[in-house]
Design an enzyme around this catalytic site. Structure first.
Site, PDB file in Angstrom:
ATOM      1  CD  GLU A 191      -1.592  -2.830   1.368  1.00 12.69           C
ATOM      2  OE1 GLU A 191      -1.247  -1.877   2.173  1.00 12.69           O
ATOM      3  OE2 GLU A 191      -2.507  -3.499   2.157  1.00 12.69           O
TER       4      GLU A 191
ATOM      5  CD  GLU B  11      -0.996  -1.100  10.422  1.00 10.39           C
ATOM      6  OE1 GLU B  11      -0.883  -1.396   9.447  1.00 10.39           O
ATOM      7  OE2 GLU B  11      -2.266  -1.296  11.218  1.00 10.39           O
TER       8      GLU B  11
ATOM      9  CG  ASP C 225       1.034 -12.126   7.095  1.00 10.48           C
ATOM     10  OD1 ASP C 225       0.562 -11.262   6.099  1.00 10.48           O
ATOM     11  OD2 ASP C 225       0.941 -12.058   8.198  1.00 10.48           O
TER      12      ASP C 225
ATOM     13  CB  SER D  38       8.962  -5.459   7.916  1.00 13.25           C
ATOM     14  OG  SER D  38       8.767  -5.604   9.408  1.00 13.25           O
TER      15      SER D  38
END
Length: 493
Positions: free
Chosen positions: A308, A317, A264, A322
């Site tokens: 998620e 988004e 992240d 990714s």
């Protein structure tokens, strides 16, 4: 639009303000001093008086014309009052004609009477409410009436303050709408950046994408996400893309994963590290701060990718980009991606009250025409909870995404659809994510139609939807709906 998941159950600073010079205070002081000695020409004769209240009293006593009474009779606002004063001075109308004016079209309705007939006319420097109050003070004959008069003035002041607060609230709301409009104009501007093999999201610099990742550093978002129905996994080597608090990584570890790599870019990764240690899973879960497109994993291949990634309208988004990057670079030949299959479906809504509140509202805003604001409001896709009973059609699937094989380019598409109407009414809205499912942070994405479309039970409502990324901001979406010959592009940002 209805959104389904196969393995997951459905749901400022600004510039510094420069310091003002003291000269402004001096100008105001000078103006106040000068205003103590004014002359006010009468509206109906050649006499000159020394105050507005004296002028109003003179017009009533000598000419039989009660200016405040005329204002009340014709329900004049500040603009109407200004036009009336300029009309009287320009046309030199008689008192008799003025008193005989009917409640129909007023002779001073024309905008030409917005131009002052008398330069610096003191009668134009007082609003309608102040005019009534000033007159009341002058005409009050008895000292015994002062208490009731003061109470009346207090009530008037309270009403004026309340109206001022309401006007301020409306102004703040309008300012917010204009801010969104300006933001949309900037973000929708064309850009010279062309397409590339890795996709627009992978090309974003860290500073360009900072706002997106920092938004996921707020704990409330992850608190909402944890309320989505839990899933079970029986895995080997797992990659969690956009791990957030690490909840999916811990599920995988508890399910028997040999190794979990959690990635992240946002600051939430540091809380995830503490959470993993608190649950004694640090030997299984490895956390890495960074963008999946820029880091190197400690393994060559993974067996499972979990994420998620779902946003509003499923694709908002563009985090799926990714996930697909990670799939193409790190997933083993027989590997799996979860969620593995997703649908975007479209449905019609008949909610005349919502349409009236959001769209028809601009036809008459406190007596003012603001229809031009529709062009700013309609293109804004809204994210909110809808009432299930307002749905008036069966859902139609407009896009199915297989996360194991879909490409980034296929996330932009144009599809024809047909909606089976289930109720005879007016179609006012299109929406995303089923309102009859468990409520989640995704809510519904609402596309308001400029004009309601009359529909009947059993008929088909054909249309076409086009979805593509905003070229200036690849994480935002531009969605075009063409229904019954009406075409509108909406922004989701």
């Amino acid at each position: 639009l209805v959104m389904d998941f196969v393995i997951v159950s459905c749901d400022v600073g600004g510039d510094d303000v420069p310091e003002l010079s003291d000269s402004d205070d001096e100008q105001w002081q000078s103006m106040e001093e000068g205003s103590e000695h004014i002359t006010v020409p009468c509206l109906l004769c050649d006499r000159t008086l020394t105050s507005v209240s004296e002028t109003v009293q003179h017009c009533k006593a000598d000419h039989g014309v009660d200016i405040p009474d005329l204002v009340q009779k014709h329900r004049l606002d500040d603009y109407g009052y200004i036009k009336m004063i300029n009309y009287i001075r320009t046309t030199k109308v008689s008192a008799e004609s003025l008193l005989l004016t009917s409640n129909g079209p007023l002779p001073w309705d024309s905008d030409e009477y917005m131009k002052p007939a008398l330069p610096d006319d003191p009668l134009l420097q007082i609003d309608v409410e102040e005019l009534s109050e000033a007159t009341a003070v002058t005409l009050s004959p008895a000292a015994g009436d002062q208490v009731s008069l003061l109470l009346q003035r207090a009530r008037q002041a309270e009403d004026r303050a309340q109206r001022a607060e309401e006007a301020l609230a409306r102004a703040m709301d309008d300012l917010h709408k204009l801010k969104l409009l300006a933001q949309g104009l900037v973000l929708n501007a064309d850009t010279s950046r062309g397409p590339s093999r890795s996709g627009a999201i992978a090309e974003l610099r860290e500073d360009e994408d900072e706002a997106y990742f920092s938004s996921y550093g707020h704990y409330s978002i992850h608190e909402e996400m944890l309320k989505v129905t839990q899933c079970s996994f029986n895995l080997q080597v797992v990659l969690d893309v956009g791990c957030g608090t690490g909840i999916l990584s811990m599920f995988a570890a508890k399910a028997g994963a040999r190794k979990v790599i959690a990635v992240d870019q946002s600051e939430i990764i540091y809380q995830a590290m503490d959470i993993v240690r608190s649950n004694k899973l640090e030997d299984t879960i490895t956390l890495i701060k960074g963008r999946i497109e820029e880091i190197d994993l400690p393994v060559e291949k993974v067996d499972i990718i979990i994420s998620e990634w779902m946003g509003y309208f499923l694709l908002f988004e563009s985090m799926l980009d990714s996930v697909l990057y990670a799939r193409d670079w790190y997933l083993a030949e027989d590997g799996l991606v979860y969620p593995d299959r997703c649908n975007i479906s479209l449905a019609a809504v008949g909610d005349t009250q919502k349409h009236s509140d959001r769209i028809a509202f601009w036809d008459d805003v406190y007596g003012f025409k603001m229809r031009c604001m529709k062009k700013a409001v309609i293109p804004e896709a809204a994210v909110e909870m809808l009432k299930p009973e307002t749905v008036i059609s069966k859902p139609a699937v407009v896009k199915t995404i297989d996360c194991g094989s879909v490409t980034v380019s296929e996330l932009e598409f144009t599809v024809d659809f047909s909606l089976k109407i289930t109720a005879s009414t007016f179609c006012t809205v299109m929406f995303s994510t089923a309102p009859d499912c468990t409520k989640t942070h995704w809510k519904q994405v609402v596309f308001l139609l400029e004009s309601p479309i009359p529909v009947k039970t059993g008929e088909e409502l054909p249309g076409q939807i086009t979805v593509h990324k905003n070229r200036k901001d690849p994480r935002a979406l531009l969605i075009t709906l063409d229904i019954a010959g009406r075409k509108q592009t909406y922004s989701l940002q």
